[in-house]
Design a protein around this motif. Structure first.
Motif, PDB file in Angstrom:
ATOM      1  N   ARG A 108       0.939  -1.108   0.059  1.00 43.15           N
ATOM      2  CA  ARG A 108      -0.093   0.042   0.099  1.00 43.15           C
ATOM      3  C   ARG A 108       0.892   1.272   0.089  1.00 43.15           C
ATOM      4  N   ALA A 109       1.952   0.936   0.589  1.00 45.10           N
ATOM      5  CA  ALA A 109       2.944   2.444   0.573  1.00 45.10           C
ATOM      6  C   ALA A 109       3.554   2.654  -0.607  1.00 45.10           C
ATOM      7  N   VAL A 110       3.666   1.848  -1.678  1.00 46.24           N
ATOM      8  CA  VAL A 110       3.947   1.950  -3.097  1.00 46.24           C
ATOM      9  C   VAL A 110       2.990   2.930  -3.686  1.00 46.24           C
ATOM     10  N   LEU A 111       1.644   2.786  -3.221  1.00 47.71           N
ATOM     11  CA  LEU A 111       0.701   3.528  -3.940  1.00 47.71           C
ATOM     12  C   LEU A 111       0.304   4.919  -3.085  1.00 47.71           C
ATOM     13  N   GLY A 112       1.074   5.199  -2.089  1.00 44.99           N
ATOM     14  CA  GLY A 112       1.001   6.284  -1.199  1.00 44.99           C
ATOM     15  C   GLY A 112      -0.126   6.246  -0.281  1.00 44.99           C
ATOM     16  N   THR A 113      -0.803   4.966  -0.042  1.00 42.73           N
ATOM     17  CA  THR A 113      -1.950   4.981   0.742  1.00 42.73           C
ATOM     18  C   THR A 113      -1.567   4.072   2.154  1.00 42.73           C
ATOM     19  N   SER A 114      -2.106   4.631   3.147  1.00 40.51           N
ATOM     20  CA  SER A 114      -1.877   3.941   4.468  1.00 40.51           C
ATOM     21  C   SER A 114      -2.950   2.821   4.717  1.00 40.51           C
ATOM     22  N   VAL A 115      -2.490   2.069   5.764  1.00 43.43           N
ATOM     23  CA  VAL A 115      -3.281   0.930   6.013  1.00 43.43           C
ATOM     24  C   VAL A 115      -3.433   0.912   7.656  1.00 43.43           C
TER      25      VAL A 115
END
Length: 455
Positions: free
Chosen positions: A237-244
């Protein structure tokens, strides 16, 4: 000249403005240009009085005749530029590739591309790749993979360190309890230091030691599997710039945890089987007669088996992220890893070894001071931490604290490097950057000039 996206031939884009300045289709502009030197006498550059006769100047092929031509199919020489102008009526700073009276390209390559080519208004280098998250969407270098793993830990530190710290604390707590209550029997291990011990006592001591070590390794392995499963989701998810959140990561990883456990147990078994097969000929020779020759053959076979085992481990090193992110079975995940590593074995090997060295150095820097402190306190027998047994509770607790800190910092690096290496190999082979760009919401990625999906 290469005509692929990202390249533009000189003069391929017009330099005129919307008003058509510099054009000579009507002939009026040519008169205006011809009058410019008359108004600029004594102000512009001093031209020689001896100029070639007009008849010796031929018009460029395909250019329209000028109203001031002195003969059929011929045009007069281009007038000198007016003050403050370049060739083609352009002001200074607008480029030296202006248009002559014969149209674009007269006396040069025409105007430089406007907005085309590399860089803004020039040829400054390749366009920067899109970077919605911790890595740019293009093939990665070694430093970018390591930096991406560290950036994931730094950017999403609450989730990453929360997962790592929780897993490390639970794992190390179980290890300390097992070692303190069940695996720290000094009477059992004393036989290994006793020269008068019977073979049965030595075998019992070795058996207890192997069992204790195996239990600790299994507990540590389970913790590593859970941390890897959760951190794989966070890094992807960090590759897409989104947090989880931790809960979201667990819900996404939970269906694959048992498969990941099977994969993690299967790979060491493959390594052990390969090494064992390599030593079997030497063992047989030693049993059948020649002990010295059998030992030598077993050592050589063991080394050969170890080399093959390392080759297989690197070949299957990307199976874990393939299993977690593609929701594959164990067999298909191993096949995917083998396909992605093929042709890049040495590169994958070097990056994995470098990451292992870095994590071991970080872990050692943290663990060694705690080990010295634990040994000093355990040896002095301070208060309630007075030890009973070989290691003692003081040593176990303090050294366990150092292990928790070290694991909290190294879990994200190990998992992050493996996941980013998997993504990098898919970008190189399968143009995964297009799918990642679409998932990140980047419009038109891969269709703009200069985009080179996958590499």
């Amino acid at each position: 000249m290469n005509d692929t996206p990202g390249w533009a031939s000189p003069g391929s884009a017009p330099s005129d403005g919307p008003d058509g300045k510099g054009q000579d289709s009507t002939g009026q502009n040519g008169d205006a240009q011809g009058a410019a030197p008359q108004d600029a006498v004594g102000q512009g550059p001093q031209w020689s009085k001896e100029q070639p006769p007009p008849a010796q100047w031929s018009a460029p092929s395909g250019s329209p005749g000028s109203s001031g031509s002195s003969g059929p199919g011929q045009t007069p020489p281009p007038p000198p530029p007016a003050p403050g102008q370049g060739w083609g009526g352009q002001a200074p700073g607008q480029g030296g590739w202006g248009q002559g009276p014969g149209g674009p390209g007269y006396g040069g390559w025409g105007a430089p591309p406007q907005g085309g080519g590399w860089g803004q208004g020039g040829w400054g280098g390749p366009p920067a790749a899109a970077k919605p998250g911790v890595i740019p969407l293009r093939p990665l270098g070694v430093g970018e993979i390591l930096d991406g793993a560290v950036s994931t830990m730094r950017t999403y530190w609450r989730t990453v360190l929360g997962i790592s710290l929780t897993v490390a604390v639970v794992t190390e707590l179980l290890v300390v309890l097992l070692q303190g209550f069940f695996l720290n029997d000094s009477a059992t291990t004393a036989a290994l230091d006793d020269p008068d011990a019977t073979p049965r006592e030595v075998l019992n001591a070795l058996g207890g030691l192997f069992i204790g070590t195996g239990v600790v390794l299994v507990v540590t392995l389970l913790g590593t599997i859970i941390a890897t499963a959760l951190l794989t989701t966070v890094t992807s998810r960090a590759v897409l710039g989104t947090s989880v959140t931790t809960g979201e990561a667990w819900r996404d990883a939970r269906p694959q945890v048992l498969r990941l456990l099977g994969l993690t147990l299967l790979l060491p078994l493959i390594v052990a089987a390969v090494v064992f097969v390599g030593t079997v000929p030497g063992i047989l020779v030693a049993v059948l007669g020649s002990s010295d020759g059998g030992i030598a053959l077993a050592i050589i076979g063991g080394i050969a088996g170890f080399v093959v085992a390392i080759w297989l481990m690197i070949r299957f090193s990307l199976a874990s992220p393939a299993l977690m992110l593609e929701k594959q079975t164990i067999r298909k995940a191993m096949g995917r890893s083998s396909k992605l590593v093929r042709g890049s074995w040495w590169r994958v090997f070097g990056i994995q070894i470098l990451a292992t060295i870095i994590t071991n150095i970080v872990s050692s820097i943290i663990l060694i001071p705690f080990t010295f402190i634990a040994a000093a306190i355990s040896g002095d027998g301070v208060g309630l931490l007075d030890s009973t047994g070989d290691s003692g509770w003081a040593f176990l607790i303090i050294s366990g604290l150092g292990s928790v800190i070290g694991s909290t910092l190294t879990f994200p690096i190990t998992a992050g490097v493996t996941v980013l290496l998997y993504i990098d190999q898919r970008i190189r082979r399968e143009a995964l950057d297009l799918e990642l760009a679409r998932a990140a919401g980047l419009q038109g990625y891969g269709t703009a000039p200069g985009a080179t999906p996958g590499g």
